[in-house]
Scaffold this motif. Structure first.
Motif, PDB file in Angstrom:
ATOM      1  N   ALA A  37      21.918 -54.114  50.744  1.00  0.00           N
ATOM      2  CA  ALA A  37      23.308 -54.388  50.393  1.00  0.00           C
ATOM      3  C   ALA A  37      23.660 -53.926  48.986  1.00  0.00           C
ATOM      4  CB  ALA A  37      23.605 -55.882  50.539  1.00  0.00           C
ATOM      5  N   VAL A  38      22.662 -53.931  48.082  1.00  0.00           N
ATOM      6  CA  VAL A  38      22.936 -53.468  46.712  1.00  0.00           C
ATOM      7  C   VAL A  38      22.578 -51.996  46.535  1.00  0.00           C
ATOM      8  CG1 VAL A  38      22.772 -55.738  45.644  1.00  0.00           C
ATOM      9  CG2 VAL A  38      20.697 -54.360  45.875  1.00  0.00           C
ATOM     10  N   ARG A  39      22.079 -51.372  47.603  1.00  0.00           N
ATOM     11  CA  ARG A  39      21.820 -49.925  47.615  1.00  0.00           C
ATOM     12  C   ARG A  39      20.901 -49.494  46.467  1.00  0.00           C
ATOM     13  NH1 ARG A  39      28.311 -48.769  48.373  1.00  0.00           N
ATOM     14  NH2 ARG A  39      28.543 -50.078  50.227  1.00  0.00           N
ATOM     15  N   VAL A  40      19.912 -50.324  46.190  1.00  0.00           N
ATOM     16  CA  VAL A  40      18.999 -50.043  45.085  1.00  0.00           C
ATOM     17  C   VAL A  40      17.995 -48.972  45.505  1.00  0.00           C
ATOM     18  CG1 VAL A  40      17.359 -51.887  45.687  1.00  0.00           C
ATOM     19  CG2 VAL A  40      17.586 -51.128  43.303  1.00  0.00           C
ATOM     20  N   ARG A  41      17.677 -48.067  44.568  1.00  0.00           N
ATOM     21  CA  ARG A  41      16.781 -46.953  44.855  1.00  0.00           C
ATOM     22  C   ARG A  41      15.602 -46.951  43.890  1.00  0.00           C
ATOM     23  NH1 ARG A  41      21.778 -44.773  44.353  1.00  0.00           N
ATOM     24  NH2 ARG A  41      21.177 -43.643  42.464  1.00  0.00           N
ATOM     25  N   ALA A  42      14.563 -46.225  44.273  1.00  0.00           N
ATOM     26  CA  ALA A  42      13.382 -46.093  43.412  1.00  0.00           C
ATOM     27  C   ALA A  42      13.802 -45.606  42.034  1.00  0.00           C
ATOM     28  CB  ALA A  42      12.387 -45.125  44.044  1.00  0.00           C
ATOM     29  N   GLY A  43      13.225 -46.229  41.023  1.00  0.00           N
ATOM     30  CA  GLY A  43      13.507 -45.859  39.645  1.00  0.00           C
ATOM     31  C   GLY A  43      14.645 -46.637  39.014  1.00  0.00           C
ATOM     32  N   GLN A  44      15.452 -47.320  39.840  1.00  0.00           N
ATOM     33  CA  GLN A  44      16.542 -48.109  39.296  1.00  0.00           C
ATOM     34  C   GLN A  44      16.041 -49.483  38.843  1.00  0.00           C
ATOM     35  OE1 GLN A  44      19.572 -47.981  42.452  1.00  0.00           O
ATOM     36  NE2 GLN A  44      20.696 -46.500  41.224  1.00  0.00           N
ATOM     37  N   ARG A  45      16.874 -50.167  38.067  1.00  0.00           N
ATOM     38  CA  ARG A  45      16.508 -51.447  37.478  1.00  0.00           C
ATOM     39  C   ARG A  45      17.238 -52.568  38.221  1.00  0.00           C
ATOM     40  NH1 ARG A  45      17.677 -54.076  31.967  1.00  0.00           N
ATOM     41  NH2 ARG A  45      15.675 -55.021  31.354  1.00  0.00           N
ATOM     42  N   LEU A  46      16.455 -53.473  38.796  1.00  0.00           N
ATOM     43  CA  LEU A  46      16.987 -54.577  39.599  1.00  0.00           C
ATOM     44  C   LEU A  46      16.682 -55.900  38.929  1.00  0.00           C
ATOM     45  CD1 LEU A  46      17.925 -55.715  42.579  1.00  0.00           C
ATOM     46  CD2 LEU A  46      15.456 -56.009  42.877  1.00  0.00           C
ATOM     47  N   LEU A  47      17.667 -56.809  38.926  1.00  0.00           N
ATOM     48  CA  LEU A  47      17.452 -58.187  38.489  1.00  0.00           C
ATOM     49  C   LEU A  47      17.449 -59.087  39.715  1.00  0.00           C
ATOM     50  CD1 LEU A  47      17.196 -60.356  36.292  1.00  0.00           C
ATOM     51  CD2 LEU A  47      19.696 -60.462  36.232  1.00  0.00           C
ATOM     52  N   ASP A  48      16.346 -59.819  39.906  1.00  0.00           N
ATOM     53  CA  ASP A  48      16.224 -60.792  40.986  1.00  0.00           C
ATOM     54  C   ASP A  48      16.366 -62.178  40.363  1.00  0.00           C
ATOM     55  OD1 ASP A  48      15.669 -62.126  43.340  1.00  0.00           O
ATOM     56  OD2 ASP A  48      13.502 -61.881  43.180  1.00  0.00           O
ATOM     57  N   VAL A  49      17.507 -62.799  40.603  1.00  0.00           N
ATOM     58  CA  VAL A  49      17.833 -64.091  39.993  1.00  0.00           C
ATOM     59  C   VAL A  49      17.343 -65.222  40.896  1.00  0.00           C
ATOM     60  CG1 VAL A  49      19.684 -65.551  39.139  1.00  0.00           C
ATOM     61  CG2 VAL A  49      19.868 -63.069  38.925  1.00  0.00           C
ATOM     62  N   GLY A  50      16.604 -66.170  40.328  1.00  0.00           N
ATOM     63  CA  GLY A  50      16.054 -67.246  41.138  1.00  0.00           C
ATOM     64  C   GLY A  50      15.016 -66.709  42.096  1.00  0.00           C
ATOM     65  N   THR A  51      14.052 -66.005  41.549  1.00  0.00           N
ATOM     66  CA  THR A  51      13.099 -65.242  42.359  1.00  0.00           C
ATOM     67  C   THR A  51      12.206 -66.105  43.237  1.00  0.00           C
ATOM     68  OG1 THR A  51      11.454 -63.467  42.233  1.00  0.00           O
ATOM     69  CG2 THR A  51      11.339 -65.175  40.545  1.00  0.00           C
ATOM     70  N   GLY A  52      12.049 -67.391  42.920  1.00  0.00           N
ATOM     71  CA  GLY A  52      11.138 -68.216  43.697  1.00  0.00           C
ATOM     72  C   GLY A  52       9.719 -67.694  43.580  1.00  0.00           C
ATOM     73  N   THR A  53       9.053 -67.528  44.708  1.00  0.00           N
ATOM     74  CA  THR A  53       7.688 -67.004  44.687  1.00  0.00           C
ATOM     75  C   THR A  53       7.655 -65.484  44.782  1.00  0.00           C
ATOM     76  OG1 THR A  53       7.542 -67.501  47.063  1.00  0.00           O
ATOM     77  CG2 THR A  53       6.608 -69.109  45.543  1.00  0.00           C
ATOM     78  N   GLY A  54       8.795 -64.837  44.558  1.00  0.00           N
ATOM     79  CA  GLY A  54       8.817 -63.392  44.353  1.00  0.00           C
ATOM     80  C   GLY A  54       8.940 -62.525  45.583  1.00  0.00           C
ATOM     81  N   THR A  55       9.459 -63.057  46.686  1.00  0.00           N
ATOM     82  CA  THR A  55       9.531 -62.279  47.924  1.00  0.00           C
ATOM     83  C   THR A  55      10.411 -61.040  47.776  1.00  0.00           C
ATOM     84  OG1 THR A  55       9.162 -64.251  49.265  1.00  0.00           O
ATOM     85  CG2 THR A  55      10.143 -62.352  50.350  1.00  0.00           C
ATOM     86  N   VAL A  56      11.638 -61.231  47.298  1.00  0.00           N
ATOM     87  CA  VAL A  56      12.552 -60.099  47.155  1.00  0.00           C
ATOM     88  C   VAL A  56      12.054 -59.151  46.072  1.00  0.00           C
ATOM     89  CG1 VAL A  56      14.911 -59.416  46.576  1.00  0.00           C
ATOM     90  CG2 VAL A  56      14.510 -61.448  47.983  1.00  0.00           C
TER      91      VAL A  56
END
Length: 268
Positions: A37-56
């Protein structure tokens, strides 16, 4: 921070292992769709908010994305740090994250907006951190609750356990309808454009002991209710739980629970 936030911090304190062994697999299902949904690609910078145990975060890292992950709970931060040693994993709490404006190519939050005391401020903070044109996406559980979550209400009712009326809730002026339209409107009010919201449907398959272990370890509203009961009542709840899940078991003894989630996204 609000009293609701304080409650959430207390309920999740030290719960990374219990979450990983119970409800983490349920929450993992939308991870791929969230990243798409956020169309993130290799090399881009992603913020995972409330990551929990890190699945996403782990899935994004496997796709070659540069991952930054944050969570308010130290045990979750530690678990994600062990899972993805190369990622930047920090303790931080919505709606005040320690990053400058426009710093990320995508921002996601998987079942986090339903755990904050000010959902509009939380989504607004996510929008602040996304560069102009980047996409922001989040998931929540819908209301009415899907079958997987309704099971606990059914079991408690069968066992004669009243659902308490003092469970923490958001004040009306900070809440929003947990529907596709209501969730989409929240993103729009937070300043996001090109907003879309879809409902994801799936059957969650799990070991019945794992599904019981979440509330047994105090996770979620069912855990709070169960912890208030004496030993005899807990035993009665367990007997009714076994009775109600029996028809839902497959030939391998796995529990099949129909469920759904809302996935909303928009452009910063």
């Amino acid at each position: 921070m609000t009293s609701f936030d304080d409650h959430e911090r207390a309920r999740w304190a030290g719960q990374a292992a219990a979450f990983r062994g119970s409800f983490a697999a349920l929450c993992a299902h939308p991870a791929g769709a969230l990243l798409d949904a956020v169309r993130v690609r290799a090399g881009q910078r992603l913020l995972d908010v409330g990551t929990g145990t890190g699945t996403v975060a782990a899935l994004a890292y496997a796709r070659g994305v540069k991952v930054v992950a944050v969570d308010a709970e130290p045990s979750m931060v530690a678990a994600t740090g062990r899972r993805i040693p190369d990622a930047e994993v920090r303790r931080a709490t919505l709606p005040d994250l320690p990053f400058g404006d426009d710093g990320f190519d995508a921002v996601v939050a998987n079942f986090v907006v339903n755990h904050v005391g000010d959902p509009l401020a939380a989504v607004g903070e996510m929008r602040r951190l996304a560069r102009p044109g980047a996409r922001v996406a989040a998931t929540i559980w819908p209301v009415p609750a899907p079958a997987a979550q309704r099971l606990w209400t059914t079991v408690f009712t069968a066992a004669g356990v009243a659902i308490p009326d003092d469970l923490p809730r958001l004040p009306a002026d900070r809440d929003f309808p947990r529907t596709a339209a209501g969730f989409a409107d929240l993103l729009r009010r937070a300043g996001l454009g090109d907003v879309a919201c879809e409902t994801l449907f799936w059957t969650h398959r799990t070991d019945p002991e794992a599904w019981w272990s979440g509330p047994a370890n105090g996770i979620g509203s069912p855990g709070l209710i169960l912890q208030r009961q004496d030993a005899a009542t807990v035993a009665r709840v367990r007997a009714h739980y076994d009775e109600h899940v029996a028809p839902l078991l497959d030939a391998d003894g796995r529990l099949g629970l129909p469920t759904s989630a809302l996935l909303a996204s928009g452009r910063a």
